[in-house]
Design an enzyme around this catalytic site. Structure first.
Site, PDB file in Angstrom:
ATOM      1  N   LEU A  20      44.788  38.059  -0.229  1.00  0.00           N
ATOM      2  CA  LEU A  20      43.976  38.608   0.861  1.00  0.00           C
ATOM      3  C   LEU A  20      42.676  39.126   0.252  1.00  0.00           C
ATOM      4  O   LEU A  20      42.694  39.861  -0.737  1.00  0.00           O
ATOM      5  CB  LEU A  20      44.728  39.732   1.561  1.00  0.00           C
ATOM      6  CG  LEU A  20      43.988  40.409   2.726  1.00  0.00           C
ATOM      7  CD1 LEU A  20      44.986  40.840   3.811  1.00  0.00           C
ATOM      8  CD2 LEU A  20      43.170  41.623   2.283  1.00  0.00           C
ATOM      9  N   GLY A  27      28.366  36.111   0.762  1.00  0.00           N
ATOM     10  CA  GLY A  27      28.312  36.544  -0.623  1.00  0.00           C
ATOM     11  C   GLY A  27      29.532  36.247  -1.472  1.00  0.00           C
ATOM     12  O   GLY A  27      30.146  35.176  -1.391  1.00  0.00           O
ATOM     13  N   GLY A  29      32.532  37.570  -1.538  1.00  0.00           N
ATOM     14  CA  GLY A  29      33.810  37.451  -0.834  1.00  0.00           C
ATOM     15  C   GLY A  29      33.992  36.068  -0.251  1.00  0.00           C
ATOM     16  O   GLY A  29      35.074  35.464  -0.358  1.00  0.00           O
ATOM     17  N   TYR A 164      25.796  55.202  -4.268  1.00  0.00           N
ATOM     18  CA  TYR A 164      26.490  53.926  -4.485  1.00  0.00           C
ATOM     19  C   TYR A 164      27.185  53.926  -5.851  1.00  0.00           C
ATOM     20  O   TYR A 164      28.359  53.554  -5.962  1.00  0.00           O
ATOM     21  CB  TYR A 164      25.470  52.780  -4.379  1.00  0.00           C
ATOM     22  CG  TYR A 164      26.036  51.402  -4.657  1.00  0.00           C
ATOM     23  CD1 TYR A 164      26.905  50.789  -3.759  1.00  0.00           C
ATOM     24  CD2 TYR A 164      25.685  50.702  -5.816  1.00  0.00           C
ATOM     25  CE1 TYR A 164      27.417  49.524  -4.011  1.00  0.00           C
ATOM     26  CE2 TYR A 164      26.185  49.438  -6.067  1.00  0.00           C
ATOM     27  CZ  TYR A 164      27.052  48.847  -5.169  1.00  0.00           C
ATOM     28  OH  TYR A 164      27.560  47.601  -5.419  1.00  0.00           O
TER      29      TYR A 164
HETATM   30  P1  NAP Z   1      27.291  41.019   0.996  1.00  0.00           P
HETATM   31  O1  NAP Z   1      26.869  39.608   1.094  1.00  0.00           O
HETATM   32  O2  NAP Z   1      26.522  42.073   1.718  1.00  0.00           O
HETATM   33  O3  NAP Z   1      28.836  41.124   1.376  1.00  0.00           O
HETATM   34  C1  NAP Z   1      29.466  42.345   1.618  1.00  0.00           C
HETATM   35  C2  NAP Z   1      30.659  42.096   2.504  1.00  0.00           C
HETATM   36  O4  NAP Z   1      31.334  43.349   2.731  1.00  0.00           O
HETATM   37  C3  NAP Z   1      30.263  41.536   3.862  1.00  0.00           C
HETATM   38  O5  NAP Z   1      31.205  40.557   4.239  1.00  0.00           O
HETATM   39  C4  NAP Z   1      30.381  42.759   4.777  1.00  0.00           C
HETATM   40  O6  NAP Z   1      30.703  42.441   6.122  1.00  0.00           O
HETATM   41  C5  NAP Z   1      31.580  43.424   4.132  1.00  0.00           C
HETATM   42  N1  NAP Z   1      31.797  44.777   4.599  1.00  0.00           N
HETATM   43  C6  NAP Z   1      30.927  45.821   4.615  1.00  0.00           C
HETATM   44  N2  NAP Z   1      31.530  46.899   5.183  1.00  0.00           N
HETATM   45  C7  NAP Z   1      32.788  46.508   5.528  1.00  0.00           C
HETATM   46  C8  NAP Z   1      33.900  47.142   6.137  1.00  0.00           C
HETATM   47  N3  NAP Z   1      33.860  48.414   6.555  1.00  0.00           N
HETATM   48  N4  NAP Z   1      35.060  46.422   6.303  1.00  0.00           N
HETATM   49  C9  NAP Z   1      35.128  45.156   5.902  1.00  0.00           C
HETATM   50  N5  NAP Z   1      34.108  44.488   5.359  1.00  0.00           N
HETATM   51  C10 NAP Z   1      32.948  45.160   5.160  1.00  0.00           C
HETATM   52  O7  NAP Z   1      27.263  41.505  -0.521  1.00  0.00           O
HETATM   53  P2  NAP Z   1      28.037  40.999  -1.839  1.00  0.00           P
HETATM   54  O8  NAP Z   1      27.043  41.048  -2.902  1.00  0.00           O
HETATM   55  O9  NAP Z   1      28.794  39.752  -1.600  1.00  0.00           O
HETATM   56  O10 NAP Z   1      29.034  42.231  -2.046  1.00  0.00           O
HETATM   57  C11 NAP Z   1      30.385  42.048  -2.412  1.00  0.00           C
HETATM   58  C12 NAP Z   1      30.786  43.155  -3.368  1.00  0.00           C
HETATM   59  O11 NAP Z   1      30.029  43.009  -4.572  1.00  0.00           O
HETATM   60  C13 NAP Z   1      30.496  44.567  -2.860  1.00  0.00           C
HETATM   61  O12 NAP Z   1      31.589  45.409  -3.183  1.00  0.00           O
HETATM   62  C14 NAP Z   1      29.259  44.976  -3.637  1.00  0.00           C
HETATM   63  O13 NAP Z   1      29.179  46.370  -3.805  1.00  0.00           O
HETATM   64  C15 NAP Z   1      29.496  44.251  -4.943  1.00  0.00           C
HETATM   65  N6  NAP Z   1      28.283  44.044  -5.770  1.00  0.00           N
HETATM   66  C16 NAP Z   1      27.255  43.269  -5.328  1.00  0.00           C
HETATM   67  C17 NAP Z   1      26.137  43.081  -6.133  1.00  0.00           C
HETATM   68  C18 NAP Z   1      24.958  42.225  -5.722  1.00  0.00           C
HETATM   69  O14 NAP Z   1      23.917  42.264  -6.410  1.00  0.00           O
HETATM   70  N7  NAP Z   1      25.051  41.427  -4.677  1.00  0.00           N
HETATM   71  C19 NAP Z   1      26.081  43.703  -7.382  1.00  0.00           C
HETATM   72  C20 NAP Z   1      27.145  44.483  -7.799  1.00  0.00           C
HETATM   73  C21 NAP Z   1      28.244  44.637  -6.990  1.00  0.00           C
HETATM   74  P3  NAP Z   1      29.594  42.411   7.306  1.00  0.00           P
HETATM   75  O15 NAP Z   1      29.059  41.019   7.282  1.00  0.00           O
HETATM   76  O16 NAP Z   1      30.375  42.705   8.523  1.00  0.00           O
HETATM   77  O17 NAP Z   1      28.569  43.455   6.981  1.00  0.00           O
END
Ligand code: NAP
Length: 292
Positions: A20, A27, A29, A164
């Site tokens: 899951l 992104g 996920g 954060y």
């Molecule tokens: P992203 O494209 O913004 O994806 C974030 C995902 O989390 C989206 O599907 C969003 O859903 C979901 N989400 C937010 N709040 C939620 C909630 N309450 N319940 C369920 N889902 C929720 O960004 P990403 O980069 O793929 O982020 C994935 C992980 O990587 C995060 O934990 C982030 O902190 C980490 N990260 C990212 C980076 C980067 O540079 N991108 C760097 C370091 C770490 P919605 O579409 O509904 O908003």
């Protein structure tokens, strides 16, 4: 000795392992959901709003794989329980969870409220706990894996990312502490640490850069420098979501996954400015000895 689970069986005819994943609308996920399905996992791809699943459906169709799309909002305990109960009712098992959902936040103490900080903790820390707590009995039953996407910001504090980074530090501290305990009951725990990844992460900040700078008062110059550095980091060096998802797959499939897995050489170098124990094996080796 900790008994880490064997890599789940993915041979034809065997029960498919079930994973899951939270936050699969975009992104890392989304990419991890497609990669897991491609690797033979029964993939429960969860979103807080299943109306936002088009990109996931398209990516899965393009890859020729199926994902089981379900609703899960990590900050809503009832939604978490319903999703996990549903997986057990329908598939009878849960072999891995990937806590991926998260959201960034830009600010600093004088420019934000404590309520803002609580909200950041709610999604990035308590959201992870909500899902992990609901999943653990089932992961214990399967000898499974608990994987959390944190950040290099879970190791190195970064300007204007106080809330954060605090949330990601909290997750890392929680999971590093849980790892030997979960290991004692057969569940492995890993954190995956991305640097900059080209996802919706920055867009989802909903940041009005001009307005934020204009309201930054004595912090305006420092914030301006921070914004310039961050923009150039994302423009020049952001990793692809598929590249970052490879580290999630390593945590999912390696026979003995490290506690700490960076998603790129850049992330290893960056966290290496602070960590003497880059993959966590020294700490986990030591603390596992305390519970065995
Ligand atoms: P992203 O494209 O913004 O994806 C974030 C995902 O989390 C989206 O599907 C969003 O859903 C979901 N989400 C937010 N709040 C939620 C909630 N309450 N319940 C369920 N889902 C929720 O960004 P990403 O980069 O793929 O982020 C994935 C992980 O990587 C995060 O934990 C982030 O902190 C980490 N990260 C990212 C980076 C980067 O540079 N991108 C760097 C370091 C770490 P919605 O579409 O509904 O908003």
């Amino acid at each position: 000795m900790t008994s880490f689970p064997a890599t789940p069986e993915t041979t034809p005819g065997a029960a498919r392992p079930t994973v899951l994943i939270t936050g699969t609308s975009s992104g890392i996920g989304l990419a991890a959901a497609v990669a897991a399905a491609r690797a033979g996992w029964r993939t429960i791809a969860t979103l807080r709003d299943t109306g936002r699943a088009d990109a996931l459906r398209e990516a899965a169709a393009e890859a020729g794989v199926e994902v089981d799309i379900r609703q899960l909002d990590v900050v809503d305990e009832r939604s978490v329980a319903a999703a996990i109960d549903g997986v057990i009712a329908d598939h009878g098992r849960l072999d891995a969870v990937v806590n991926n959902a998260g959201a960034g936040h830009v600010g600093t103490l004088e420019l934000e409220t404590v309520a803002d900080v609580r909200e950041v903790m709610e999604v990035n820390f308590f959201g992870v706990l909500n899902v992990s707590k609901a999943a653990l009995p089932h992961l214990r039953a399967s000898g499974g894996r608990l994987i959390t996407v944190t950040s290099v910001g879970g190791v190195v504090g970064q300007p204007f990312n106080e809330a954060y980074c605090a949330a990601k530090f909290a997750v890392e501290g929680y999971m590093e502490s849980l790892a030997p305990v979960a290991g004692a009951v057969g569940v492995s725990v890993s954190v995956v640490e991305p640097g900059a990844v080209a996802t919706e992460f920055v867009n989802n900040l909903g940041l009005d850069i001009e307005g934020t700078l204009a309201a930054a008062g004595p912090y305006a110059d420092a914030m301006h420098s921070y914004v310039n550095r961050t923009v150039s980091q994302f423009m020049d060096g952001a990793q692809t979501p598929a590249g970052a998802a490879e580290a999630v797959m390593e945590a999912l499939t390696a026979e003995r996954p490290a506690f700490r897995i960076q998603t790129s050489q850049w992330a290893r170098d960056f966290t290496g400015t602070k960590l003497a124990d880059g993959d966590g094996s020294a700490v986990i080796g030591m603390t596992t000895g305390w519970v065995s």
